[in-house]
Write an enzyme that holds these catalytic residues in place. Structure first.
Site, mmCIF file in Angstrom:
data_model
loop_
_atom_site.group_PDB
_atom_site.id
_atom_site.type_symbol
_atom_site.label_atom_id
_atom_site.label_comp_id
_atom_site.label_asym_id
_atom_site.label_seq_id
_atom_site.Cartn_x
_atom_site.Cartn_y
_atom_site.Cartn_z
ATOM 1 N N ASP A 152 0.823 -1.203 0.000
ATOM 2 C CA ASP A 152 0.000 0.000 0.000
ATOM 3 C C ASP A 152 0.860 1.257 0.000
ATOM 4 O O ASP A 152 1.589 1.515 0.955
ATOM 5 C CB ASP A 152 -0.906 -0.013 1.234
ATOM 6 C CG ASP A 152 -1.861 1.157 1.284
ATOM 7 O OD1 ASP A 152 -2.013 1.845 0.255
ATOM 8 O OD2 ASP A 152 -2.459 1.387 2.352
ATOM 9 N N ASP A 357 -1.744 6.702 -6.253
ATOM 10 C CA ASP A 357 -2.088 5.709 -5.242
ATOM 11 C C ASP A 357 -2.317 4.339 -5.867
ATOM 12 O O ASP A 357 -3.029 4.208 -6.862
ATOM 13 C CB ASP A 357 -3.342 6.156 -4.488
ATOM 14 C CG ASP A 357 -3.727 5.206 -3.377
ATOM 15 O OD1 ASP A 357 -2.830 4.848 -2.574
ATOM 16 O OD2 ASP A 357 -4.898 4.816 -3.291
#
Length: 477
Positions: A152, A357
């Site tokens: 992540d 992201d």
């Protein structure tokens, strides 16, 4: 005579209007979209994916590490393609909400990880709910116990579930037992590493550092902060600071924990900076069009020579996210009026800006920018049959019965880097009947997010040491 004159004038005006309309259509640059309706992804069952781990490191593992990544959708069992896609959009909404909350509060929601010189690994993604889209398999402890961790870029702290469990969710592999690892070491409460946590704590039993991370989507983890050895395809990375979670709640879909790839001091890239140079990249393949796995790479080799780079910006209120400067967007070869860098600036409170992201699917743009982009795209698709909107998408088309169509080109203009998107990175199938939608959406929070659908097929380079982010097209080979 007068009637004939009026008719002639009307015909002339109509001719000019049609000619102007045709010229506008002809000025649109287009590219071909191959029409493939939504289909079932290749399944990857947790039990099937547990293959014997390599005992020997790769020759280049001292400076480079490559890991395979898996998308969460591949873990779906007994679900239709439409159900899987619906779950993905549900996860996406939770993800965007969590990122917006972190941005608006100017306090990162998660922070911890570690990293190694150059390594790469395959990535898997996280279903309807979950705190991650992509997973990789690695070893923890000595001897190494292999498990799946979410990767992540929107968080920093690395953690995994540990025995004894006060509360643990179901994961695919046995829960890690630190008592059986010779390399596990507790971190003292007042040590410099412990004090890097956002909210460091101290255990009531002994001088042991305690961590707690909440993700904004209902997921959280609490436990002891320690150091441990991690093994990537045989390459060992010692003394990685990570959370050993004894009280964990959330939607992690079988993964044992999370490996944070953010910019914070405790992220995996930051911790392993001496070995991997604070450089990593990933390549996320279009799962509907390629059998090749996605991958993540660490070290100097992660920086693609074919990449175009844009400066990495800093948000003084939030150090986790990868901020970049978006200066404009072109549709059909022309800049969209009204989309300028002013719409994407970070204000004095840390709000706004544009981040890249890995865990968000659909790109969100500040609302004024999205409306301008959408309207420009619609004006270049007059020849396509409109369809009803779907979920968060308000611009959709009925492409049933077609094998390919022409769509306007879309180019994202970052400062110093123009990124031309393939057609299937912004026109995506949303059902099995041939409905396709324009895969952008508006952001009401002010935070704009470049999602992983738009990143497909690019090697996205995070060169933190060089203060830049790069995009290399067609670089997933």
């Amino acid at each position: 005579m007068e009637a004939r004159s009026k008719s002639s004038i009307f015909s002339f005006i109509l001719f000019i209007s049609l000619s102007s309309s045709l010229q506008q259509q002809q000025h649109f640059e287009t590219q071909t979209l191959l029409v493939h309706p939504l289909s079932d992804p290749q399944s990857l069952l947790w039990a099937q994916s547990v293959q014997p781990e390599p005992s020997e490191p790769d020759p280049d593992s001292a400076n480079t590490l490559t890991l395979q990544l898996h998308h969460i959708d591949t873990l779906a069992v007994n679900l239709t393609a439409e159900q899987i896609f619906s779950f993905r959009l549900q996860r996406d909404a939770l993800r965007v909400k969590a990122l917006a909350a972190a941005s608006s509060s100017a306090a990162p929601t998660a922070r911890n990880a570690s990293r190694t010189p150059d390594f790469s690994s395959s990535v898997v993604s996280g279903l309807a709910e979950g705190s991650g889209e992509y997973f990789t398999r690695l070893g923890v402890g000595t001897p190494p116990k292999y498990m799946y961790l979410v990767l992540d870029t929107g968080s920093d702290v690395a953690w995994l579930q540990c025995l004894p469990c006060k509360k643990c969710y179901t994961q695919s592999d046995p829960i890690f037992n630190p008592a059986r690892s010779s390399s596990y070491s507790s971190i003292p409460c007042r040590s410099p590493v412990c004090l890097k946590l956002d909210s460091p704590g101290c255990s009531s039993k002994g001088n042991k550092c305690v961590y707690e991370v909440s993700y904004g989507d209902g997921s959280s983890t609490f436990g002891e902060f320690a150091t441990e050895t991690m093994t990537f395809r045989g390459a060992k990375v010692p003394n990685v600071a990570l959370g050993c979670g004894h009280d964990n709640e959330g939607l992690f879909v079988g993964a044992a924990g999370l490996l944070g790839l953010g910019r914070g001091k405790l992220s995996f890239p930051s911790q392993t900076g001496n070995r991997f140079g604070r450089k990593f990249s990933y390549c996320l393949v279009d799962r509907s069009a390629s059998a090749k796995p996605s991958s993540v790479m660490f070290g100097d080799s992660a920086v693609s020579r074919s990449a175009v780079f844009t400066p990495l910006l800093s948000n003084p209120k939030l150090d986790t996210f990868y901020y970049v400067a978006l200066a404009g967007i072109s549709v059909g070869g022309s800049r969209v009026p009204g989309i300028t860098g002013e719409l994407f600036k970070i204000d004095g409170s840390g709000n706004g800006g544009v981040i890249v992201d890995s865990g968000t699917s659909v790109t969100r743009l500040a609302q004024p920018a999205y409306i301008a982009l959408r309207d420009a795209f619609r004006s270049g698709t007059n020849g396509l049959k409109a369809a009803d909107g779907f979920s968060l998408f308000d611009t959709c088309y009925d492409l049933s019965g077609k094998t390919e169509v022409k769509v306007p080109t879309v180019v994202m203009h970052f400062v110093g880097a123009d990124v031309s998107l393939p057609a299937n990175n912004y026109m995506i199938p949303v059902d099995t009947s041939g409905r396709f939608c324009f895969a952008f959406a508006g952001s009401m929070s002010g935070l704009s997010i470049i999602g992983n659908i738009q990143q497909q097929g690019f090697r996205v380079v995070f060169d933190v040491a060089g203060h830049r982010v790069g995009f290399a097209p067609r670089a997933c080979e």
